[in-house]
Design a protein around this motif. Structure first.
Motif, PDB file in Angstrom:
ATOM      1  N   MET A   1      17.763 -16.259-100.206  1.00  0.00           N
ATOM      2  CA  MET A   1      17.355 -14.861 -99.983  1.00  0.00           C
ATOM      3  C   MET A   1      18.257 -14.237 -98.920  1.00  0.00           C
ATOM      4  O   MET A   1      18.971 -14.950 -98.208  1.00  0.00           O
ATOM      5  CB  MET A   1      15.895 -14.825 -99.520  1.00  0.00           C
ATOM      6  CG  MET A   1      15.650 -15.596 -98.248  1.00  0.00           C
ATOM      7  SD  MET A   1      13.935 -15.518 -97.711  1.00  0.00           S
ATOM      8  CE  MET A   1      13.898 -13.871 -97.016  1.00  0.00           C
ATOM      9  N   PRO A   2      18.258 -12.914 -98.788  1.00  0.00           N
ATOM     10  CA  PRO A   2      19.155 -12.276 -97.815  1.00  0.00           C
ATOM     11  C   PRO A   2      18.768 -12.584 -96.368  1.00  0.00           C
ATOM     12  O   PRO A   2      17.591 -12.674 -96.038  1.00  0.00           O
ATOM     13  CB  PRO A   2      18.978 -10.777 -98.100  1.00  0.00           C
ATOM     14  CG  PRO A   2      18.348 -10.690 -99.440  1.00  0.00           C
ATOM     15  CD  PRO A   2      17.530 -11.930 -99.606  1.00  0.00           C
ATOM     16  N   HIS A   3      19.800 -12.772 -95.544  1.00  0.00           N
ATOM     17  CA  HIS A   3      19.627 -12.945 -94.107  1.00  0.00           C
ATOM     18  C   HIS A   3      20.827 -12.293 -93.413  1.00  0.00           C
ATOM     19  O   HIS A   3      21.753 -11.792 -94.069  1.00  0.00           O
ATOM     20  CB  HIS A   3      19.573 -14.432 -93.734  1.00  0.00           C
ATOM     21  CG  HIS A   3      18.327 -15.137 -94.171  1.00  0.00           C
ATOM     22  ND1 HIS A   3      17.098 -14.888 -93.625  1.00  0.00           N
ATOM     23  CD2 HIS A   3      18.138 -16.113 -95.115  1.00  0.00           C
ATOM     24  CE1 HIS A   3      16.191 -15.670 -94.193  1.00  0.00           C
ATOM     25  NE2 HIS A   3      16.790 -16.422 -95.104  1.00  0.00           N
ATOM     26  N   SER A   4      20.831 -12.373 -92.068  1.00  0.00           N
ATOM     27  CA  SER A   4      21.933 -11.786 -91.301  1.00  0.00           C
ATOM     28  C   SER A   4      21.983 -12.460 -89.930  1.00  0.00           C
ATOM     29  O   SER A   4      21.202 -13.372 -89.649  1.00  0.00           O
ATOM     30  CB  SER A   4      21.715 -10.268 -91.146  1.00  0.00           C
ATOM     31  OG  SER A   4      20.466 -10.017 -90.530  1.00  0.00           O
ATOM     32  N   LEU A   5      22.901 -12.028 -89.068  1.00  0.00           N
ATOM     33  CA  LEU A   5      22.927 -12.554 -87.693  1.00  0.00           C
ATOM     34  C   LEU A   5      23.394 -11.464 -86.751  1.00  0.00           C
ATOM     35  O   LEU A   5      24.430 -10.832 -86.981  1.00  0.00           O
ATOM     36  CB  LEU A   5      23.827 -13.791 -87.594  1.00  0.00           C
ATOM     37  CG  LEU A   5      23.686 -14.583 -86.279  1.00  0.00           C
ATOM     38  CD1 LEU A   5      23.989 -16.064 -86.498  1.00  0.00           C
ATOM     39  CD2 LEU A   5      24.588 -14.037 -85.173  1.00  0.00           C
TER      40      LEU A   5
ATOM     41  N   HIS B   1      20.061 -13.689 -83.360  1.00  0.00           N
ATOM     42  CA  HIS B   1      18.925 -13.827 -84.277  1.00  0.00           C
ATOM     43  C   HIS B   1      19.227 -13.161 -85.602  1.00  0.00           C
ATOM     44  O   HIS B   1      20.158 -12.357 -85.707  1.00  0.00           O
ATOM     45  CB  HIS B   1      17.664 -13.209 -83.651  1.00  0.00           C
ATOM     46  CG  HIS B   1      17.741 -11.728 -83.441  1.00  0.00           C
ATOM     47  ND1 HIS B   1      17.311 -10.809 -84.370  1.00  0.00           N
ATOM     48  CD2 HIS B   1      18.214 -11.000 -82.387  1.00  0.00           C
ATOM     49  CE1 HIS B   1      17.504  -9.587 -83.899  1.00  0.00           C
ATOM     50  NE2 HIS B   1      18.057  -9.666 -82.709  1.00  0.00           N
ATOM     51  N   CYS B   2      18.438 -13.481 -86.597  1.00  0.00           N
ATOM     52  CA  CYS B   2      18.523 -12.781 -87.876  1.00  0.00           C
ATOM     53  C   CYS B   2      17.967 -11.377 -87.676  1.00  0.00           C
ATOM     54  O   CYS B   2      16.925 -11.204 -87.042  1.00  0.00           O
ATOM     55  CB  CYS B   2      17.740 -13.533 -88.951  1.00  0.00           C
ATOM     56  SG  CYS B   2      17.845 -12.715 -90.562  1.00  0.00           S
ATOM     57  N   GLY B   3      18.661 -10.387 -88.222  1.00  0.00           N
ATOM     58  CA  GLY B   3      18.225  -9.002 -88.057  1.00  0.00           C
ATOM     59  C   GLY B   3      17.708  -8.391 -89.345  1.00  0.00           C
ATOM     60  O   GLY B   3      17.538  -7.182 -89.441  1.00  0.00           O
ATOM     61  N   THR B   4      17.437  -9.234 -90.332  1.00  0.00           N
ATOM     62  CA  THR B   4      16.955  -8.729 -91.619  1.00  0.00           C
ATOM     63  C   THR B   4      15.469  -8.368 -91.516  1.00  0.00           C
ATOM     64  O   THR B   4      14.682  -9.127 -90.947  1.00  0.00           O
ATOM     65  CB  THR B   4      17.187  -9.797 -92.706  1.00  0.00           C
ATOM     66  OG1 THR B   4      18.593 -10.053 -92.789  1.00  0.00           O
ATOM     67  CG2 THR B   4      16.672  -9.349 -94.064  1.00  0.00           C
ATOM     68  N   ALA B   5      15.105  -7.224 -92.055  1.00  0.00           N
ATOM     69  CA  ALA B   5      13.715  -6.751 -91.964  1.00  0.00           C
ATOM     70  C   ALA B   5      12.809  -7.511 -92.940  1.00  0.00           C
ATOM     71  O   ALA B   5      13.247  -7.852 -94.037  1.00  0.00           O
ATOM     72  CB  ALA B   5      13.659  -5.256 -92.260  1.00  0.00           C
TER      73      ALA B   5
ATOM     74  N   LEU C   1       9.363 -11.403 -88.911  1.00  0.00           N
ATOM     75  CA  LEU C   1       9.167 -12.520 -89.843  1.00  0.00           C
ATOM     76  C   LEU C   1      10.339 -13.495 -89.765  1.00  0.00           C
ATOM     77  O   LEU C   1      10.151 -14.714 -89.690  1.00  0.00           O
ATOM     78  CB  LEU C   1       9.025 -11.976 -91.270  1.00  0.00           C
ATOM     79  CG  LEU C   1       9.004 -13.003 -92.396  1.00  0.00           C
ATOM     80  CD1 LEU C   1       7.781 -13.903 -92.269  1.00  0.00           C
ATOM     81  CD2 LEU C   1       9.000 -12.299 -93.754  1.00  0.00           C
ATOM     82  N   HIS C   2      11.552 -12.957 -89.745  1.00  0.00           N
ATOM     83  CA  HIS C   2      12.740 -13.829 -89.743  1.00  0.00           C
ATOM     84  C   HIS C   2      12.857 -14.584 -88.425  1.00  0.00           C
ATOM     85  O   HIS C   2      13.252 -15.750 -88.408  1.00  0.00           O
ATOM     86  CB  HIS C   2      13.993 -12.998 -90.040  1.00  0.00           C
ATOM     87  CG  HIS C   2      14.061 -12.545 -91.472  1.00  0.00           C
ATOM     88  ND1 HIS C   2      14.979 -13.048 -92.371  1.00  0.00           N
ATOM     89  CD2 HIS C   2      13.298 -11.656 -92.156  1.00  0.00           C
ATOM     90  CE1 HIS C   2      14.785 -12.480 -93.554  1.00  0.00           C
ATOM     91  NE2 HIS C   2      13.777 -11.624 -93.446  1.00  0.00           N
ATOM     92  N   ILE C   3      12.511 -13.927 -87.324  1.00  0.00           N
ATOM     93  CA  ILE C   3      12.549 -14.637 -86.034  1.00  0.00           C
ATOM     94  C   ILE C   3      11.419 -15.663 -85.963  1.00  0.00           C
ATOM     95  O   ILE C   3      11.644 -16.823 -85.607  1.00  0.00           O
ATOM     96  CB  ILE C   3      12.468 -13.631 -84.860  1.00  0.00           C
ATOM     97  CG1 ILE C   3      13.742 -12.779 -84.814  1.00  0.00           C
ATOM     98  CG2 ILE C   3      12.275 -14.373 -83.537  1.00  0.00           C
ATOM     99  CD1 ILE C   3      13.722 -11.690 -83.757  1.00  0.00           C
TER     100      ILE C   3
ATOM    101  N   GLY D   1      12.107 -18.922 -87.408  1.00  0.00           N
ATOM    102  CA  GLY D   1      13.052 -19.854 -86.779  1.00  0.00           C
ATOM    103  C   GLY D   1      14.488 -19.374 -86.640  1.00  0.00           C
ATOM    104  O   GLY D   1      15.345 -20.150 -86.201  1.00  0.00           O
ATOM    105  N   MET D   2      14.757 -18.101 -86.960  1.00  0.00           N
ATOM    106  CA  MET D   2      16.166 -17.679 -86.986  1.00  0.00           C
ATOM    107  C   MET D   2      16.600 -17.058 -85.658  1.00  0.00           C
ATOM    108  O   MET D   2      16.656 -15.825 -85.507  1.00  0.00           O
ATOM    109  CB  MET D   2      16.395 -16.715 -88.151  1.00  0.00           C
ATOM    110  CG  MET D   2      16.032 -17.351 -89.488  1.00  0.00           C
ATOM    111  SD  MET D   2      16.547 -16.390 -90.906  1.00  0.00           S
ATOM    112  CE  MET D   2      18.294 -16.792 -90.982  1.00  0.00           C
ATOM    113  N   TYR D   3      16.919 -17.922 -84.700  1.00  0.00           N
ATOM    114  CA  TYR D   3      17.357 -17.460 -83.376  1.00  0.00           C
ATOM    115  C   TYR D   3      18.075 -18.591 -82.655  1.00  0.00           C
ATOM    116  O   TYR D   3      17.981 -19.764 -83.033  1.00  0.00           O
ATOM    117  CB  TYR D   3      16.153 -16.986 -82.538  1.00  0.00           C
ATOM    118  CG  TYR D   3      14.998 -17.958 -82.551  1.00  0.00           C
ATOM    119  CD1 TYR D   3      14.981 -19.102 -81.762  1.00  0.00           C
ATOM    120  CD2 TYR D   3      13.920 -17.749 -83.410  1.00  0.00           C
ATOM    121  CE1 TYR D   3      13.932 -19.999 -81.807  1.00  0.00           C
ATOM    122  CE2 TYR D   3      12.867 -18.642 -83.459  1.00  0.00           C
ATOM    123  CZ  TYR D   3      12.881 -19.771 -82.658  1.00  0.00           C
ATOM    124  OH  TYR D   3      11.842 -20.664 -82.723  1.00  0.00           O
TER     125      TYR D   3
HETATM  126 CU   LIG Z   1      16.768 -13.910 -91.875  1.00  0.00          CU
END
Ligand SMILES: [Cu+2]
Length: 328
Positions: free
Chosen positions: A119-123, A160-164, A168-170, A173-175
């Motif tokens: 699925m989409p993610h970002s940083l 961190h992940c900045g995907t909306a 939820l993304h943080i 665990g995305m940090y």
């Molecule tokens: Cu993400």
């Protein structure tokens, strides 16, 4: 009309009273009265230092390179967050927190992000000054992104992940932390990195945990942790020497709870908010590390013994934001 309303009200009251009498008395849970560990601020049982902690708190060494080719892979993975508790996490490089990155002020970060998740993610690097619309875009599965930035400002920064929805993304665990050392360096010290964060969980059929969105919106985490696991450094105390200078890079990933960072039995010699060299605080007991922020703490421990470090917001320490230094 009025009389019939009064009668109806009385009947309703009597029925509800009768129903209440038929219900078993509600159990009111009180606070626990047995202390987990026989030490001041012993919010969790203290383990032996013989077994190393799952995540080494030691800061990575400084690099002399001026250009850093950093590559981070986004992966979904099941990770342990407490004894016997596995969380269905979204991660950077398969771990929570993601890897600690370290560069020096003025260095170029040559960064590649690869999405190996479905699925989409970002940083989003808080250490970068860059257009988010160019660098922090959503990355589709199997896609990658490359850009460069110059780390101009020293400090302890979150990424961190900045995907909306970002919460939820943080929360999944995305940090992680990126340290930017000042060009002139800092005095020699024993250095550690602590990333504080929260887990909001509900149990799936296969007994792994997943996000509980209602708990997240209600700011009611099950666990508040340093470096991804409940009371990790209480179970695995960190060995230091009496009197040696300590430097603690603390980043608060949240996504919701402020950290009131404190070392029991010590007073911080200096605290650099975010890492700014301009106006360090001297002789302070507890300093707020806001969600999405960082601070660098310098301290020394004056005699042999066990020194807890906590978020002094004590519901959070009870939920796992506690660790121990063992000075010898
Ligand atoms: Cu993400």
């Amino acid at each position: 009309m009025r009389r019939s309303l009064i009668v109806a009200g009385l009947v309703t009251a009597m029925v509800s009273l009768a129903c209440r009498e038929n219900q078993p008395p509600q159990r009111v849970e009180g606070p626990p009265t047995n202390a987990p560990a026989d030490v001041s601020h012993g919010e969790a049982p203290i383990g032996t230092a013989a077994a190393p902690a799952p995540i080494d708190p030691a800061a990575p060494p400084r690099s002399t390179s001026r250009v850093h080719h950093l590559r981070v892979a986004i992966k979904h993975a099941k990770i342990p967050i407490a004894e016997g508790v596995t969380y269905d996490a979204w991660t950077f490089d398969g771990r929570v927190p993601g890897p600690v990155l370290r560069v020096t002020q003025g260095d170029t970060v040559d960064f590649t992000l690869v999405n190996e998740a479905p699925m989409p993610h970002s940083l989003d690097f808080h250490a970068a000054e860059i257009a988010p619309s160019r660098a922090y875009v959503n990355l589709m599965p199997h896609d990658s992104l490359h850009y460069r930035f110059v780390a101009r400002v020293p400090g302890a920064f979150m990424y961190h992940c900045g995907t909306a929805p970002v919460a939820l993304h943080i929360a999944n665990g995305m940090y992680g932390a990126i340290i930017v050392d000042p060009r002139q360096g800092r005095p020699a010290a024993k250095e550690f990195v602590f990333v504080q964060s929260e887990f909001y969980t509900k149990t799936l059929r296969d007994s792994t945990r997943t996000i509980d969105w209602e708990k997240l919106l209600g700011l009611a985490p099950d666990y508040v942790v340093f470096n991804g696991r409940e009371a990790e450094y209480a179970h695995h105390p960190i060995q230091v020497r009496v009197g040696e200078p300590l430097r603690l890079y603390v980043v608060n990933a949240g996504p919701n709870r402020f950290s009131a960072f404190h070392v029991v039995g010590a007073i911080f010699d200096r605290v650099y908010i975010d890492g700014s060299l301009a106006h360090p605080l001297e002789g302070v007991q507890t300093v707020t590390v806001p969600v999405g922020g960082g601070a660098i703490f310098e301290a020394h421990l004056v005699e042999a013994g066990t020194y807890p470090f906590v978020s002094h917001a004590f519901a959070d320490a009870t939920k796992g934001a506690v660790g121990m230094f063992r000075a010898q």
